[in-house]
Design a protein around this motif. Structure first.
Motif, PDB file in Angstrom:
ATOM      1  N   THR A   1      14.509  -1.124  -0.686  1.00 11.37           N
ATOM      2  CA  THR A   1      13.249  -1.241  -1.409  1.00 11.37           C
ATOM      3  C   THR A   1      12.695   0.155  -1.643  1.00 11.37           C
ATOM      4  O   THR A   1      13.017   1.087  -0.904  1.00 11.37           O
ATOM      5  CB  THR A   1      12.228  -2.091  -0.624  1.00 11.37           C
ATOM      6  N   ASP A   2      11.880   0.283  -2.668  1.00 12.72           N
ATOM      7  CA  ASP A   2      11.286   1.589  -2.971  1.00 12.72           C
ATOM      8  C   ASP A   2      10.011   1.834  -2.183  1.00 12.72           C
ATOM      9  O   ASP A   2       9.503   2.945  -2.133  1.00 12.72           O
ATOM     10  CB  ASP A   2      10.974   1.711  -4.471  1.00 12.72           C
ATOM     11  N   GLU A   3       9.474   0.764  -1.591  1.00  6.96           N
ATOM     12  CA  GLU A   3       8.219   0.886  -0.871  1.00  6.96           C
ATOM     13  C   GLU A   3       8.373   0.346   0.544  1.00  6.96           C
ATOM     14  O   GLU A   3       9.247  -0.478   0.822  1.00  6.96           O
ATOM     15  CB  GLU A   3       7.098   0.145  -1.600  1.00  6.96           C
ATOM     16  N   THR A   4       7.510   0.802   1.410  1.00  8.50           N
ATOM     17  CA  THR A   4       7.578   0.379   2.802  1.00  8.50           C
ATOM     18  C   THR A   4       6.662  -0.820   3.048  1.00  8.50           C
ATOM     19  O   THR A   4       5.799  -1.163   2.234  1.00  8.50           O
ATOM     20  CB  THR A   4       7.135   1.516   3.734  1.00  8.50           C
ATOM     21  N   LEU A   5       6.862  -1.448   4.164  1.00 10.64           N
ATOM     22  CA  LEU A   5       5.971  -2.507   4.618  1.00 10.64           C
ATOM     23  C   LEU A   5       4.526  -2.019   4.610  1.00 10.64           C
ATOM     24  O   LEU A   5       3.604  -2.748   4.220  1.00 10.64           O
ATOM     25  CB  LEU A   5       6.376  -2.942   6.031  1.00 10.64           C
ATOM     26  N   TYR A   6       4.331  -0.777   5.022  1.00  5.50           N
ATOM     27  CA  TYR A   6       2.972  -0.257   5.165  1.00  5.50           C
ATOM     28  C   TYR A   6       2.300  -0.015   3.818  1.00  5.50           C
ATOM     29  O   TYR A   6       1.071  -0.105   3.711  1.00  5.50           O
ATOM     30  CB  TYR A   6       3.010   1.002   6.027  1.00  5.50           C
ATOM     31  N   ASP A   7       3.082   0.271   2.784  1.00 10.75           N
ATOM     32  CA  ASP A   7       2.521   0.340   1.430  1.00 10.75           C
ATOM     33  C   ASP A   7       1.999  -1.029   1.012  1.00 10.75           C
ATOM     34  O   ASP A   7       0.919  -1.148   0.417  1.00 10.75           O
ATOM     35  CB  ASP A   7       3.578   0.816   0.428  1.00 10.75           C
ATOM     36  N   GLU A   8       2.778  -2.070   1.310  1.00  7.40           N
ATOM     37  CA  GLU A   8       2.384  -3.423   0.955  1.00  7.40           C
ATOM     38  C   GLU A   8       1.135  -3.851   1.728  1.00  7.40           C
ATOM     39  O   GLU A   8       0.209  -4.449   1.168  1.00  7.40           O
ATOM     40  CB  GLU A   8       3.527  -4.398   1.239  1.00  7.40           C
ATOM     41  N   LEU A   9       1.090  -3.550   3.006  1.00  7.53           N
ATOM     42  CA  LEU A   9      -0.056  -3.931   3.823  1.00  7.53           C
ATOM     43  C   LEU A   9      -1.321  -3.204   3.378  1.00  7.53           C
ATOM     44  O   LEU A   9      -2.424  -3.762   3.433  1.00  7.53           O
ATOM     45  CB  LEU A   9       0.227  -3.636   5.297  1.00  7.53           C
TER      46      LEU A   9
END
Length: 320
Positions: free
Chosen positions: A271-279
């Motif tokens: 993925t290009d983004e992390t879990l923390y970006d989503e949160l």
């Protein structure tokens, strides 16, 4: 061989086998591949078996996960530097905040160090404890302020008209939550080994743990869940899809009371983004669907050393 020496040797042998299996997936110099080495899960410093020698300046030590004072037990090894720093940076805040919460929620047996102000005059340190029948016990530490003794005596003689105030301090809220993230990360390492932590997504966790004053991770993945049963361990998050990854559930035991902690951990799918970006973007997470992960030998079975990557990819692509 002492019990501590035996335990350190057992853990070294276990995770060094895991290193042998997983190191072939890493771009490392040949001297670090195919050998029984142990990388500290916090700083990734590599040790051979001589790192078990406790007379060395830099050595491998037993790590209690969670901290021993909160019901943990020796689960993995970390280097002495990372182990010692964690107590200063995190564990003390985790213990103080947990004690404060148990006390303020009036849980029987919960106790907390306090500063007591008597009749708006003297201040003295003490310990307040929740007793049976919703009563409160206070122990004055007289040596903390010997000059307060006359005010203490006056308070006891005039209890109905006397006043006292309790100043209760917990841990630093940010460090309290980072301590939870650290426990979750180490529990994932304990289950999966290097197949979980040697990843760019988990590098973000290590960066935050090494730099607690920096806002590297804004939302640390601490979530509140309602549990119908008492479960603990590492679970696979299947929904919502934008936070597919892992969930660490563990207990903090203090004064005979158990507090359940739930921490979301990054998946290892591409993925290009992390879990923390989503949160960070999500105002609320909603219902989290998670499932058990089979209890297999992820550490020493070579065919399972990249299992956490496969689990993440499967959950992300299929949602099952």
């Amino acid at each position: 061989m002492t019990p501590g020496e035996k335990k350190r040797k057992e853990l070294f042998d276990l995770y060094s086998k895991n290193w042998i299996h997983f190191s072939k997936y890493l771009s490392l110099p040949k001297e670090f591949q195919g050998k029984g080495l142990y990388a500290c899960p916090m700083c990734l410093t590599l040790f051979d078996e001589t790192g078990l020698d406790q007379s060395k300046e830099r050595r491998l030590t037993l790590e209690d996960v969670p901290p021993k004072k909160l019901g943990g037990k020796p689960l993995i090894l970390t280097c002495n530097t990372c182990n010692n720093q964690s107590g200063t940076k995190y564990d003390s805040h985790l213990l103080n905040q947990t004690r404060a919460e148990n006390f303020l929620r009036r849980k029987e047996g919960g106790q907390k160090e306090v500063v007591i102000q008597i009749n708006n005059k003297s201040k003295i340190k003490g310990i307040a404890k929740n007793l049976p029948n919703d009563t409160l016990g206070i122990h004055f530490i007289n040596k903390s302020n010997p000059m307060a003794q006359p005010d203490i005596d006056h308070l006891f003689k005039n209890w109905n008209s006397g006043q006292f105030k309790l100043d209760i301090k917990g841990g630093n809220p940010k460090l309290f939550n980072i301590a939870k993230l650290r426990i979750a990360y180490l529990l994932a390492f304990a289950k999966f080994g290097y197949g979980y932590i040697m990843n760019w997504q988990t590098q973000i966790i290590r960066s935050q743990l090494s730099n607690p004053n920096d806002a590297i991770i804004e939302h640390l993945g601490i979530v509140k869940l309602n549990f119908e049963e008492d479960i603990s361990g590492i679970f696979l998050v299947k929904h919502p899809k934008n936070i597919v990854g892992f969930l660490a559930l563990f207990d903090l035991m203090e004064s005979g009371h158990k507090s359940k902690v739930a921490v979301l951990l990054p998946g290892l799918h591409k993925t290009d983004e992390t879990l923390y970006d989503e949160l960070k973007r999500s105002s609320e997470i909603g219902k989290i669907d998670f499932s058990n992960i089979r209890d297999l030998d992820y550490l020493t079975d070579e065919s399972l050393c990249i299992a956490p990557i496969k689990f993440s990819e499967m959950a992300y692509s299929t949602g099952i």
